[in-house]
Structures are given as structure tokens and as C-alpha cells.
Design an enzyme around this catalytic site. Structure first.
Site, PDB file in Angstrom:
ATOM      1  N   GLU A  51       0.817  -1.216   0.000  1.00  0.00           N
ATOM      2  CA  GLU A  51       0.000   0.000   0.000  1.00  0.00           C
ATOM      3  C   GLU A  51       0.849   1.264   0.000  1.00  0.00           C
ATOM      4  OE1 GLU A  51      -2.950  -0.357   3.093  1.00  0.00           O
ATOM      5  OE2 GLU A  51      -3.933  -2.028   2.086  1.00  0.00           O
ATOM      6  N   GLU A  80      -4.820  -8.497  -1.011  1.00  0.00           N
ATOM      7  CA  GLU A  80      -5.679  -8.487   0.169  1.00  0.00           C
ATOM      8  C   GLU A  80      -7.100  -8.289  -0.319  1.00  0.00           C
ATOM      9  OE1 GLU A  80      -4.671  -5.508   3.044  1.00  0.00           O
ATOM     10  OE2 GLU A  80      -2.537  -6.018   3.080  1.00  0.00           O
TER      11      GLU A  80
END
Length: 703
Positions: free
Chosen positions: A309, A429
């Protein structure tokens, strides 16, 4: 998941806190955006804050004085070291006292003289001095409207090899990774040990049991921030590195494909790259140099992810963000490839900015792939669903057409950009954001429909998925699934579709006559084969009928199923289809819920509630003038488990301190509780300082 980001939706900001001082700053700023270098730019900012001991809330209103823009990023530094704890209408991140607020999709565009605003809650100690200097996209306040300047450039990076590594079949490699699982909140925990966030120490037995569930790949997030020495060497703690090697070895021995990465480092120190490029790059390069060396001879089933991220604070905007992430990814690629051994051809995973599936972020990563010209690369994004549904806010209680389209749009974009061109994609994810509190934030049947469709659509687009599990799904001590029904739906979705229905609940009034009840079947390519109660087959035509996609339970069958009609689930039925898992249907006896008067404090107020077999779906909050009250005041529907929470055992509905923190002192708020039966109950609360008075408003209305 990133740890310091607060994101919410559009709000009309309202002061709703108790004592404190109000500070208003009107600041004229020069701005640059991702537009041409000669575009006129400038803006005005109004910063307002209201504080109480140890905390405060603030609103920031931005007016664009220059040419129209699409995308903005506001940065500032807190003079007194204040910290942002939550935010709305912008994505807000912080690196120490440095704060960055980034536009969301719905407020990114600002016409000339157009305005938007966002707000946040924060904490302080000592003093709460308001910031006096702001910058938009890296340009400090000038007080004038003038041409922008291009974002600062970074020195050229080492070019990629002119000859790609030997060809590997990356698409087949990633297909063989399906399905995958995340060892979350373990080695990624921000602390000194893998147990710092509450999960037990990893054992071989844990991994063996995960492998036995059918998972073929495991993502092992690793945060390195607290496990290496100072620069310039940034030497990794050998005990920590050996522990990572041990667990990776166990996973490889189990037959897993294994991914390791730099995880929460992304927001802990990598995000400072716009203002401290040299230090960040040196530290990043040193870590990957050591990790690559430690694993250079590991099985090719091990692959590296450059950073989780990725995000940047105080940058000049999207163009610089893309440039910095490109530089990190290219350095990562160069270091690993040059380290020899199996790293010369090892699969490498590169993320988009924020691991977002938005088209501009995909386009940026595509440019990096084109430059690297390496056949052994994998693209990755994350997916947590349509935000109102994912956290149960703004009335997003159902897996409806909007929520489904959000998913299909995201998966279509990554498929078209990468998979269709031979570049594999891992959804590194996936899950629902409400799961970070507990898996009951989203209603069970709606949750099951989300995961059924996600698994199906990912298969159709040839995307490998890796379930995010921070310990809330698979119990790492008992080796059992905490929600077996959810697990069954997820596992089934890997290979086939399952039939579902418009609801998993049929509500039957406890008193009065009983009439037939209907549900809409979602066949999803299957055929309906029957309805059971336990091992007993119900009789078609007598107990139920099917007409098209309508399943109707007859009045006679419902009368038998509810028995003495005591409150709650009286019978559980199983709708069966030609493929997939059965669909559970609970037959519930209920009366409309009732609430009672109460007094309490803003820190601990509950509404006495007789649920009478019903369950709470959502809550609305409005002032007497009809405007929205409480947090997320762009919507009347509040966030489940954040603003309110039912406690069925205690017969109460809690209104949280977070809710009252954004309720006007002295104002009466009308609450409307919506229940899954369709019943609604109205209630009034009035806050006076720290005291709350609650009064009944009406009897329940059945929708």
C-alpha cells in the site's frame, strides 16, 4: 492494510463539540495540480478548530481560485505535534507532525471558485496551536494566482537490464497460487515481536492447518521498521531475519507459494520520500539488498513484493507520487535481479499507488511494467469493496447493484490492463473493512452474497485472490474457522457458483394471523432443487412454491415452523441448488421492537431496547430542521459499530462517545432505528454538556 489512513465520504461540516477555543485562519495559497505547467493556480483555505482537553475537531475548507483542477493534495505541519485520529471527506495521512489530505473521487474536481471541505478529529497535549502555513501539491502559500511550476524531478534511476530474464510462465505461476491467505497482524505488527497485535506465535502446525484448508499461497506481510539498525547500513537484526527465514522455510516445505514484503514501512517512513528522498531511498535499498541476499537461493515459489500500500506525504500530487513509486519499484527490481541465485528470475510483485484499482493508478504501474520489460513480474491491487457497504454506513446495508458494480468495475480494469496482456494480477488483500472491528458489522446473508460473487468474478477474470486474515477468520490456536458458514461460501466460490436469495431471514409476526412469505432467488446459473429443514425435505406445492425466481413459503408451513411463536429463530431451512453451497433461511418470530426513556453520559449512553426477536440494520440521526446529525454528516445513516452498536444480550443499543462528539450541544436529535424485519422505531436524544437524555418518540412502524 495501512495503519494511519482515515477515509470517509462527503460531509457538510458541523461544529458539535463542547468547550474550547475557535481558531479561524484564512490562507491564500498558490497551488499546482496535475495539469499543464502554465495553468493558473491559487486557492483560499479556511481552517477552523474546536478543542477539549486532549482532543479537538477541525474543518478545512478549500476554495480553488485558479483554473479548474482534478485532484488535490493539501499539506501542513502541526506546530505543537498534534495527531490526526480520524477523518472524513479526504484521505488523511501523517508522518510525525507532517500531514497530507488527499481528495477522494467525488470531490477531486474543483471548478474555478469552486469549494470543498474535509474534517478530522485529533489529539494534542501541551498546546494546540493551529497551523499557519499550508501547501497545495507542494507549492507553499503565495497569496496570488499564477502559473504552476512542474513537480520537482528526481535523479534518473539505474536503467533496467536491456535483456529480460529468461522467460518464465508468470500467468501459470500466479494461477497456481490460487487461492491465497494472509498471515496478517503477525510479522507486520508494529512492535518488537510477532505477537504484538494479539496473535499467537507462528508454528508449523498453524501453517500445516492453513494448507489443509486448500490454500496454495501465503502472503507473509513483514514490517521491518523496528528490526534494523541506523544508517547508513540499516543492518537487519539477525534474530528477526532468521525468524522470517524459518517461517518462510516452513511455508515452502508445506508446498505454499510464499510472498514477503515491506509492509507498514509504507506509512511509517517510506511515505516521507517527497521531503527526504535520499534517506528513504538509501534505507529502502539497504533493506532489499539484505533481504534479497538472505533469500537468493530460496525456492522459486518464494516471491517478493516491493512495498505494501505505497503512499507519500507532502508530495506535489499524483505526478510526483507516480514518479516516486516508479523509482522504488525500479530500484527494488534492480537490486533483486543483481543479487544472483534464484533472484535473477524470481517472480517480483509490483503494486499500484495505495494498491488502488482506479484507472490512473493502473496506468502508472503499466508504464513501469513497460519500462522494466521483464516477463517475471506480477501486478497487485487490494480490494475491500464499495465503502458504504464495506463498513455499513450511509444505508449501505445490502449487496446491491451499486456494490456489485464497484467490484466488477475494479476487476475489469485490472484484467483489461494486465491479464489481457499476459501480466498476472494478485488481489493481495481482500475482505470487508468492517471486519477490522468484527465480522458482524455486515449482515450475514449480505456478506455471503458479496464473497460468493467476488470469488466467481475473480475466477472469470483470472485473478488470484489472497484473503486478508488478521486473526478474525481462522483461529490459530484451535485451527477452526470462527464463521464456518462464511468459510464454506468462500471455499465454494473458488470453483463454482452458489445460489442465494434476497434475504436469509423470513420474519413472521408473533401475534395475529400468519400469511405466506416470499423471497427472490438469485440462481447465479444454478437450478433450484429443493428446500429442507435438517434432513427433512419440505413438500413443493404444500410447504412452498416456486414461480420463476420467487420462492414462497406457504402460510401453513410457516405456522408449523414457528410453533409456539416464541421470539427468535424458530426454524432453519436450507435452500439447495444444483451447484455450490446451500442457502440458509432462518424463520424468525418477532414483534416490532420497543425502546424506553433513559439518561446517561456522552461517554456511556445506551437505549433500553426490547428487540423481541428482531435485529438492527442501521440508524439514522437528524436534527429538528432535518439536517443530518453526528459523524459522517453528509448522510443521515450512521456507521454501524462506530456511531451505534446493538447488544442483544443486554437489550440495549449503545450510542458511542464518537457519535456524541459530533452532536450539537443542547440540540435534540431524532434517531430512526431500522430493523431487518422492516420495522422502524423513532427515539429522541438531547445532549447537554456531558449528559444525555433519551425519550421515546413513537411506537414501532412496520415497513
Amino acid at each position: 492494510m495501512a495503519g494511519t489512513t482515515g477515509t470517509s465520504m462527503r460531509a457538510r461540516w458541523r461544529l458539535g463539540l463542547i468547550t474550547g477555543t475557535l481558531t479561524v485562519l484564512m490562507v491564500s495559497l498558490g497551488m499546482t495540480f496535475a495539469v499543464s505547467a502554465q495553468a493558473a493556480a491559487g486557492c483560499r483555505v479556511a481552517y477552523t478548530a474546536n478543542q477539549w482537553p486532549g482532543g479537538f475537531t477541525a474543518n478545512v475548507a478549500v476554495t480553488n481560485l485558479g483554473d479548474p483542477v482534478n485532484g488535490w493534495r493539501l499539506t501542513w505541519t502541526f506546530p505543537s505535534g498534534q495527531q490526526v485520529t480520524s477523518a472524513w471527506n479526504a484521505t488523511v495521512t501523517a508522518a510525525g507532525a507532517n500531514v497530507t489530505a488527499t481528495s477522494l473521487s467525488y470531490n477531486a474536481s474543483l471548478a474555478t471558485n469552486g469549494s470543498t471541505s474535509f474534517g478530522f478529529n485529533g489529539s494534542w497535549s501541551g498546546s494546540n496551536t493551529a497551523p499557519t502555513t499550508f501547501a497545495l501539491n507542494g507549492v507553499t502559500c503565495t497569496g496570488n494566482v499564477g502559473p504552476t511550476t512542474p513537480p520537482p524531478t528526481t535523479p534518473p534511476v539505474t536503467p533496467p537490464p536491456t535483456t529480460p530474464p529468461p522467460a518464465g510462465d508468470a500467468m501459470s505461476y500466479v494461477a497456481a497460487m490460487q487461492p491465497g491467505w494472509n498471515l496478517g497482524n503477525t510479522f507486520d505488527a508494529v512492535g518488537d515481536d510477532e505477537t504484538a497485535w494479539g496473535n499467537p506465535r507462528v508454528t508449523e502446525a498453524q501453517l500445516d492447518n492453513i494448507r489443509a484448508q486448500g490454500f496454495k499461497s501465503i502472503r507473509i506481510p513483514v514490517t521491518w521498521s523496528n528490526h534494523h539498525g541506523a544508517g547508513p547500513d540499516y543492518t537487519i537484526d539477525p534474530v528477526w531475519l532468521n525468524r522470517i527465514k524459518e517461517v518462510v522455510g516452513w511455508a515452502l516445505d508445506d508446498g505454499f507459494y510464499v510472498m514477503i514484503n515491506l509492509h507498514h514501512d509504507s506509512w511509517q517512513w517510506i511515505n516521507a520520500m517527497p521531503t527526504d528522498r535520499t534517506t528513504v531511498l538509501n534505507r529502502y535499498n539497504a533493506l532489499w539488498t539484505q533481504i534479497a541476499a538472505a533469500f537468493q537461493d530460496a525456492s522459486p515459489k518464494l516471491h517478493f513484493e516491493s512495498v505494501n500500500e505505497p503512499q507519500f506525504a507532502n508530495s506535489s500530487g499524483d505526478a510526483q507520487n507516480a514518479q516516486l513509486l516508479h523509482e522504488l519499484n525500479v530500484n527494488f527490481h534492480r537490486i533483486v535481479r543483481a543479487s544472483g541465485g534464484n533472484n535473477a528470475t524470481r517472480m517480483l510483485v509490483l503494486p499500484t499507488l495505495h494498491t488502488s484499482s482506479e484507472q490512473p493508478r493502473i496506468d502508472e504501474l503499466t508504464a513501469t511494467f513497460n519500462q522494466l520489460n521483464d516477463r517475471n513480474l506480477i501486478a497487485t491491487v487490494h480490494f475491500y469493496g464499495y465503502w458504504p457497504f464495506s463498513v455499513n454506513v450511509a444505508g449501505g446495508t445490502r449487496f446491491d447493484a451499486t456494490t456489485q458494480k464497484d467490484l466488477t468495475d475494479a476487476f475489469d480494469r485490472v484484467h483489461n490492463a494486465f491479464v489481457a496482456k499476459g501480466i498476472p494480477v494478485v488481489i493481495g488483500e481482500y475482505g470487508l473493512l468492517g471486519f477490522d472491528r468484527h465480522t458482524g458489522t455486515i449482515q450475514q446473508g449480505e456478506k455471503l452474497k458479496f464473497f460468493e460473487f467476488l470469488g466467481h468474478y475473480a475466477r472469470s477474470k483470472r485473478l488470484t485472490t489472497q484473503l486478508w486474515d488478521n486473526g478474525q477468520h481462522f483461529d490459530r490456536t484451535t485451527f477452526q474457522w470462527r464463521d464456518p458458514e462464511l468459510w464454506g461460501q468462500i471455499r465454494s466460490s473458488w470453483t463454482t457458483r452458489s445460489g442465494t436469495a434476497s434475504s436469509d431471514q423470513v420474519y413472521v409476526p408473533r401475534t395475529g394471523s400468519i400469511s405466506a412469505r416470499s423471497l427472490t432467488l438469485n440462481l447465479n446459473g444454478t437450478t433450484f432443487t429443493g428446500l429442507r429443514q435438517g434432513n427433512t425435505e419440505l413438500v413443493r406445492g404444500t410447504d412452498y412454491t416456486v414461480s420463476g425466481d420467487q420462492l414462497t413459503l406457504t402460510a401453513g408451513a410457516l405456522t408449523r415452523l414457528v410453533g409456539n411463536r416464541a421470539y427468535g429463530v424458530r426454524a432453519t431451512l436450507s435452500a439447495r441448488f444444483s451447484a455450490g453451497v446451500p442457502w440458509r433461511i432462518d424463520v424468525i418470530s418477532y414483534d416490532p421492537p420497543t425502546v424506553s426513556n433513559a439518561t446517561g453520559a456522552t461517554s456511556a449512553f445506551t437505549v433500553p431496547t426490547q428487540f423481541r426477536g428482531d435485529q438492527l440494520a442501521t440508524m439514522e440521526a437528524r436534527y429538528a430542521d432535518g439536517s443530518n446529525a453526528g459523524p459522517h454528516n453528509w448522510t443521515s445513516y450512521k456507521e454501524f459499530d462506530v456511531a451505534f452498536s446493538p447488544d442483544y444480550a443486554a437489550n440495549t443499543i449503545e450510542l458511542t462517545p464518537e457519535f456524541f462528539a459530533e452532536v450539537n450541544d443542547g440540540a435534540r436529535v431524532t434517531l430512526t432505528f431500522h430493523f431487518w424485519s422492516g420495522a422502524t422505531v423513532t427515539y429522541h436524544v438531547t445532549r447537554s454538556g456531558d449528559t444525555v437524555t433519551g425519550t421515546t418518540a413513537s411506537a414501532a412502524r412496520v415497513g
